[in-house]
Design an enzyme around this catalytic site. Structure first.
Site, PDB file in Angstrom:
ATOM      1  N   GLY A  89      -6.895   0.551  48.306  1.00 48.91           N
ATOM      2  CA  GLY A  89      -7.446   1.859  47.899  1.00 48.91           C
ATOM      3  C   GLY A  89      -6.403   2.931  48.175  1.00 48.91           C
ATOM      4  N   THR A 106      -5.224   7.355  45.896  1.00 46.53           N
ATOM      5  CA  THR A 106      -5.746   8.734  45.966  1.00 46.53           C
ATOM      6  C   THR A 106      -6.438   8.932  47.322  1.00 46.53           C
ATOM      7  OG1 THR A 106      -7.833   8.049  44.947  1.00 46.53           O
ATOM      8  CG2 THR A 106      -6.179   8.927  43.452  1.00 46.53           C
ATOM      9  N   GLY A 107      -6.817  10.172  47.604  1.00 50.29           N
ATOM     10  CA  GLY A 107      -7.693  10.479  48.735  1.00 50.29           C
ATOM     11  C   GLY A 107      -7.163   9.983  50.080  1.00 50.29           C
ATOM     12  N   TYR A 108      -8.090   9.470  50.875  1.00 50.55           N
ATOM     13  CA  TYR A 108      -7.748   9.044  52.235  1.00 50.55           C
ATOM     14  C   TYR A 108      -6.778   7.857  52.258  1.00 50.55           C
ATOM     15  CZ  TYR A 108     -10.875  12.129  54.825  1.00 50.55           C
ATOM     16  OH  TYR A 108     -11.451  13.230  55.400  1.00 50.55           O
ATOM     17  N   ASP A 138      -8.253  -5.125  40.409  1.00 52.52           N
ATOM     18  CA  ASP A 138      -9.527  -5.103  41.125  1.00 52.52           C
ATOM     19  C   ASP A 138      -9.414  -5.785  42.496  1.00 52.52           C
ATOM     20  OD1 ASP A 138     -12.099  -5.122  41.956  1.00 52.52           O
ATOM     21  OD2 ASP A 138     -12.875  -6.370  40.324  1.00 52.52           O
ATOM     22  N   TYR A 154     -27.076  10.871  52.213  1.00 50.55           N
ATOM     23  CA  TYR A 154     -25.877  10.157  52.666  1.00 50.55           C
ATOM     24  C   TYR A 154     -26.206   9.183  53.814  1.00 50.55           C
ATOM     25  CZ  TYR A 154     -21.048   8.934  52.944  1.00 50.55           C
ATOM     26  OH  TYR A 154     -19.892   8.185  52.903  1.00 50.55           O
ATOM     27  N   LYS A 210     -22.518   1.916  54.718  1.00 50.11           N
ATOM     28  CA  LYS A 210     -21.573   2.253  55.787  1.00 50.11           C
ATOM     29  C   LYS A 210     -21.962   1.582  57.113  1.00 50.11           C
ATOM     30  CE  LYS A 210     -18.666   4.811  53.481  1.00 50.11           C
ATOM     31  NZ  LYS A 210     -17.291   4.328  53.248  1.00 50.11           N
ATOM     32  N   VAL A 238     -12.855  17.182  49.424  1.00 48.92           N
ATOM     33  CA  VAL A 238     -12.873  17.025  47.969  1.00 48.92           C
ATOM     34  C   VAL A 238     -12.009  15.827  47.589  1.00 48.92           C
ATOM     35  CG1 VAL A 238     -12.394  18.133  45.758  1.00 48.92           C
ATOM     36  CG2 VAL A 238     -12.911  19.537  47.768  1.00 48.92           C
ATOM     37  N   THR A 239     -12.641  14.785  47.071  1.00 51.11           N
ATOM     38  CA  THR A 239     -11.894  13.658  46.486  1.00 51.11           C
ATOM     39  C   THR A 239     -12.668  13.249  45.241  1.00 51.11           C
ATOM     40  OG1 THR A 239     -13.109  11.909  47.620  1.00 51.11           O
ATOM     41  CG2 THR A 239     -11.180  12.747  48.769  1.00 51.11           C
TER      42      THR A 239
HETATM   43  P1  NAD Z   1     -10.925   8.148  46.327  1.00 44.82           P
HETATM   44  O1  NAD Z   1     -11.788   8.062  45.117  1.00 44.82           O
HETATM   45  O2  NAD Z   1      -9.957   9.282  46.403  1.00 44.82           O
HETATM   46  O3  NAD Z   1     -10.054   6.796  46.477  1.00 44.82           O
HETATM   47  C1  NAD Z   1     -10.542   5.541  46.181  1.00 44.82           C
HETATM   48  C2  NAD Z   1      -9.427   4.520  46.079  1.00 44.82           C
HETATM   49  O4  NAD Z   1     -10.035   3.238  45.833  1.00 44.82           O
HETATM   50  C3  NAD Z   1      -8.430   4.757  44.923  1.00 44.82           C
HETATM   51  O5  NAD Z   1      -7.131   4.400  45.335  1.00 44.82           O
HETATM   52  C4  NAD Z   1      -8.899   3.754  43.871  1.00 44.82           C
HETATM   53  O6  NAD Z   1      -7.870   3.304  42.973  1.00 44.82           O
HETATM   54  C5  NAD Z   1      -9.353   2.618  44.760  1.00 44.82           C
HETATM   55  N1  NAD Z   1     -10.279   1.684  44.089  1.00 44.82           N
HETATM   56  C6  NAD Z   1     -11.489   1.947  43.542  1.00 44.82           C
HETATM   57  N2  NAD Z   1     -12.018   0.792  43.047  1.00 44.82           N
HETATM   58  C7  NAD Z   1     -11.116  -0.188  43.301  1.00 44.82           C
HETATM   59  C8  NAD Z   1     -11.074  -1.571  43.035  1.00 44.82           C
HETATM   60  N3  NAD Z   1     -12.076  -2.203  42.436  1.00 44.82           N
HETATM   61  N4  NAD Z   1      -9.961  -2.251  43.391  1.00 44.82           N
HETATM   62  C9  NAD Z   1      -8.911  -1.627  43.997  1.00 44.82           C
HETATM   63  N5  NAD Z   1      -8.925  -0.328  44.316  1.00 44.82           N
HETATM   64  C10 NAD Z   1     -10.004   0.379  43.963  1.00 44.82           C
HETATM   65  O7  NAD Z   1     -11.906   8.089  47.560  1.00 44.82           O
HETATM   66  P2  NAD Z   1     -11.872   8.644  49.070  1.00 44.82           P
HETATM   67  O8  NAD Z   1     -12.797   9.814  49.148  1.00 44.82           O
HETATM   68  O9  NAD Z   1     -10.484   8.755  49.584  1.00 44.82           O
HETATM   69  O10 NAD Z   1     -12.633   7.453  49.798  1.00 44.82           O
HETATM   70  C11 NAD Z   1     -11.976   6.463  50.556  1.00 44.82           C
HETATM   71  C12 NAD Z   1     -12.862   6.063  51.726  1.00 44.82           C
HETATM   72  O11 NAD Z   1     -13.030   7.210  52.571  1.00 44.82           O
HETATM   73  C13 NAD Z   1     -14.278   5.636  51.302  1.00 44.82           C
HETATM   74  O12 NAD Z   1     -14.688   4.563  52.130  1.00 44.82           O
HETATM   75  C14 NAD Z   1     -15.114   6.879  51.603  1.00 44.82           C
HETATM   76  O13 NAD Z   1     -16.460   6.571  51.841  1.00 44.82           O
HETATM   77  C15 NAD Z   1     -14.417   7.377  52.853  1.00 44.82           C
HETATM   78  N6  NAD Z   1     -14.683   8.789  53.197  1.00 44.82           N
HETATM   79  C16 NAD Z   1     -14.566   9.782  52.274  1.00 44.82           C
HETATM   80  C17 NAD Z   1     -14.886  11.091  52.629  1.00 44.82           C
HETATM   81  C18 NAD Z   1     -14.790  12.229  51.647  1.00 44.82           C
HETATM   82  O14 NAD Z   1     -15.363  13.292  51.907  1.00 44.82           O
HETATM   83  N7  NAD Z   1     -14.085  12.086  50.554  1.00 44.82           N
HETATM   84  C19 NAD Z   1     -15.267  11.395  53.955  1.00 44.82           C
HETATM   85  C20 NAD Z   1     -15.326  10.360  54.887  1.00 44.82           C
HETATM   86  C21 NAD Z   1     -15.036   9.061  54.493  1.00 44.82           C
END
Ligand code: NAD
Length: 394
Positions: free
Chosen positions: A48, A51-53, A111, A235, A244, A275-276
């Site tokens: 993953g 993007t994001g975290y 995937d 949530y 979770k 924001v993601t």
């Molecule tokens: P995001 O949408 O920015 O990133 C998701 C990532 O997962 C991307 O790299 C995407 O390509 C990858 N992905 C999705 N489906 C896939 C698949 N089938 N195979 C391979 N890769 C796949 O999301 P995010 O907000 O960074 O979330 C990441 C984690 O952080 C999650 O577990 C989320 O619950 C957790 N989280 C998010 C927040 C928030 O506010 N955004 C807060 C706390 C925790």
């Protein structure tokens, strides 16, 4: 092609390659400004990672710790008249920057839930990278094809037991309205746990272990959210919250696995609401985030993904001390969000938010700016009038 944002509901269907590269560079610069993180990972697998975290984790491992990284993600390349997804451009920018810095960086696009992608990643680790000492599991997905049964599970964001009514915002139009979400069925609950729970993280760890590719003392981490009472029905106490809980169950199992291999550890870090692409799809949460940003920016405690993850690595994971766990054995990166004063203001202001007061009471403008940045729009120094070739390959 002149690329402009095209927002459709909670997604933007275009992305800007030069803007995405600038966004990645901003995060690299942040990590480098904070100096090297001693005793960090040497070989990290981030699932993953685009993007994001997950992207912030990959950047911190590489540019904060000097780690070789393998990133796994699911992104779409450009098509004839359509730009690629942001994760595609982010990863190209990350790989180029890593190579310029002399860091190994390879990526597997596909995937992560499938056996084929696990095999592909494991072959790369065996042939090129060597045993992994950090696994970050940061997948956020709406669906999962189960690798053993072939069943397609779709996750839903719904309350459990009773319907839930609260305010939500159309972030694009700036309209606040009331939304009622009906409770999930038992099947929807099970499906959401199958997609966003911990089973796939466990399968990755078992596959790495079986291949002898976990270094002694390896760390595995995944991310979760708890948040305040205003979002609990949708949530923490909803379908995603049960998923979770399952992630935390998986963390305990993986921790036991890593302890049989030496002094390894696995845990869940509770991160801040940000924001993601994943969070923008959850009803109510974007309105909460807009209010939270306003309060935390005024306090000077606001953080984005890269600030959160750089803090996780430098003050918790690689600080040389034991991790500071809460009573549930979780690391709390949401400590600043959950401060009493911040949450007192949320409770005070929440009833006052309406379409008319949105601009004044919340940081909806900051939300929109951050949202567009996820797609490479609105970054300083990028010429958005320039004719761009959106077709880029690794
Ligand atoms: P995001 O949408 O920015 O990133 C998701 C990532 O997962 C991307 O790299 C995407 O390509 C990858 N992905 C999705 N489906 C896939 C698949 N089938 N195979 C391979 N890769 C796949 O999301 P995010 O907000 O960074 O979330 C990441 C984690 O952080 C999650 O577990 C989320 O619950 C957790 N989280 C998010 C927040 C928030 O506010 N955004 C807060 C706390 C925790």
């Amino acid at each position: 092609m002149i690329l402009r944002p095209k927002v459709r509901g909670f997604v933007c269907v275009t992305a800007h390659p030069v803007g995405c590269a600038a966004h990645v560079q901003e995060q690299i610069d942040y990590v480098q400004r904070h100096g090297p993180i001693k005793n960090g990972p040497k070989r990290a697998l981030v699932i993953g990672a685009s993007t994001g975290y997950g992207l912030a984790s990959r950047i911190t491992a590489a540019f904060g710790c000097g780690a070789a990284t393998l990133g796994v993600f699911y992104d779409r390349p450009s098509e004839e008249d359509r730009p690629a997804t942001p994760g595609w451009y982010n990863t190209i920018a990350f790989e180029r920057a890593a190579k310029r810095a002399g860091l190994y960086a390879r990526s597997v696009n596909g995937d992560a839930f499938s056996e084929a992608i696990k095999r592909q990643a494991i072959e790369l680790i065996r042939d090129e990278l060597g045993p992994i000492d950090l696994v970050v599991y940061s997948v956020a997905s709406p669906r999962r094809v189960h690798p053993k049964t072939g069943v397609v599970h779709k996750s839903v964001i719904k309350p459990i037991g009773q319907s839930y009514t609260n305010k939500t915002v159309d972030t694009d139009l700036g309209i606040v309205s009331e939304i009622t979400i009906e409770p999930a069925t038992d099947e929807e609950i099970a499906d959401t746990v199958a997609v966003m729970g911990g089973e796939d993280w466990e399968l990755w760890m078992q596959a790495l272990d079986a291949a002898g590719l976990l270094a002694p003392g390896a760390t595995a981490v995944s991310y979760s959210y708890i948040g305040p009472a205003v979002t609990w029905p949708i949530y923490r106490h909803g379908t995603i919250g049960l998923a979770k809980n399952d992630l935390e169950r998986a963390a305990r199992r993986i921790d036991a696995l890593l302890k049989t291999n030496g002094y390894g550890r696995a845990f869940v870090s509770i991160n801040k609401a940000l924001v993601t692409q994943a969070s923008s799809a959850i009803p109510v949460v974007p309105l909460y985030i807009s209010l939270l940003y306003k309060i935390m920016k005024a306090q000077g405690t606001h953080e984005g993904c890269i600030e959160q993850i750089q803090r996780l690595f430098s003050s918790q994971m690689y600080h040389g001390n034991a991790l500071a766990f809460d009573e549930g054995g979780r690391v709390r990166l949401d400590d600043r969000e959950m401060q009493t004063e911040v949450q007192r203001k949320i409770v005070e202001l929440w009833p006052q938010i309406a379409t008319e007061t949105l601009g004044e009471l919340t940081d909806i403008q900051g939300y929109r700016t951050e949202f567009l940045k996820l797609f490479g729009f609105g970054l300083a120094g990028v010429d958005y009038e320039a004719d761009i070739d959106p077709h880029m390959i690794f």
